[in-house]
Design an enzyme around this catalytic site. Structure first.
Site, short mmCIF file in Angstrom:
data_model
loop_
_atom_site.label_atom_id
_atom_site.label_comp_id
_atom_site.label_asym_id
_atom_site.label_seq_id
_atom_site.Cartn_x
_atom_site.Cartn_y
_atom_site.Cartn_z
N LYS A 13 8.04 22.70 -0.05
CA LYS A 13 6.83 21.79 -0.07
C LYS A 13 5.97 21.63 -1.42
CE LYS A 13 5.77 26.04 1.49
NZ LYS A 13 6.79 26.72 1.44
N ARG A 88 -2.74 31.07 5.29
CA ARG A 88 -1.22 31.48 5.88
C ARG A 88 -1.38 32.18 7.22
NH1 ARG A 88 2.17 31.52 2.03
NH2 ARG A 88 2.09 31.24 -0.22
N ARG A 127 18.46 28.31 -6.52
CA ARG A 127 17.30 27.96 -7.05
C ARG A 127 16.81 28.90 -8.39
NH1 ARG A 127 11.83 26.93 -4.83
NH2 ARG A 127 11.75 29.24 -4.37
N ARG A 133 16.69 34.23 -11.47
CA ARG A 133 15.19 34.66 -10.46
C ARG A 133 16.93 35.91 -10.32
NH1 ARG A 133 11.50 31.74 -6.83
NH2 ARG A 133 11.22 30.48 -8.57
N ARG A 144 12.02 37.25 3.26
CA ARG A 144 11.02 36.49 3.08
C ARG A 144 11.01 35.42 4.16
NH1 ARG A 144 11.87 33.63 -2.28
NH2 ARG A 144 10.21 32.52 -1.90
#
Length: 188
Positions: A13, A88, A127, A133, A144
């Protein structure tokens, strides 16, 4: 063009929002950017949002809605915008309709970038490794995606029911995905 961009974490996105906004000559409005700007600027809404983020809880809809309403009232969005990260849920979508009605405009499309869950998990794990991360583990990513699917299904149904939903596969080379999205929006 006035559109919202939907899609699971890792669908691309952010990348597509920047490319589409440039292509259409409109600003991207990211709720994350709005939150950061309000918090950094120590606005009243920013201070309220900071209280929730400091506590590790979601910022309530009324604060998020107020920040988006302020942003949509700015001059650079008169000719259009691409909202990334908002709405959302269906309640926020109804509120967005109200904001746009107050401005005398309507949404043209709700663009959903779709992506196979396993591909998205691979992307997010890569990523996480690149960006260091440590908290983006496979179980966290799967959770998620689960939360996204549960919370967004009513939103995609909301926009589909209004004839605004446009879907495009987000898997492939970045430029291919951009062309796929533009083609789907133009065909809409």
């Amino acid at each position: 063009m006035r559109a919202v961009l939907l899609g699971p974490p890792g669908a691309g996105k952010g990348t597509q929002a920047a490319l589409l906004a440039e292509r259409w000559g409109i600003p991207t409005i990211s709720t994350g950017d709005i939150f950061r700007a309000n918090i950094k600027g120590q606005t009243e809404l920013g201070r309220k949002a900071q209280e929730y983020t400091n506590a590790g809880t979601l910022v309530p809809d009324e604060i998020t809605n107020a920040m988006v309403r302020d942003r949509l009232a700015q001059d650079d969005v008169v000719d259009g915008f691409l909202l990334d990260g908002y709405p959302r849920n269906p309640d926020q979508a109804v509120e967005l309709d109200s904001m746009l009605a107050d401005l005398g405009v309507e949404l043209n499309a709700a663009i959903e970038i779709t992506a196979d869950s396993e591909v998205v998990i691979e992307r997010l794990l890569k990523r996480a490794e690149i960006e260091g991360r440590a908290d983006d583990t496979e179980p966290v990513i799967r959770k998620r995606l689960e939360v996204y699917a549960t919370s967004t299904a009513p939103l995609t149904a909301f926009y589909a029911g209004r004839g605004l939903l446009v879907q495009a596969d987000g898997i492939g080379e970045v430029a291919e995905v951009t062309e796929r999205i533009v083609g789907a929006v133009e065909a809409h």
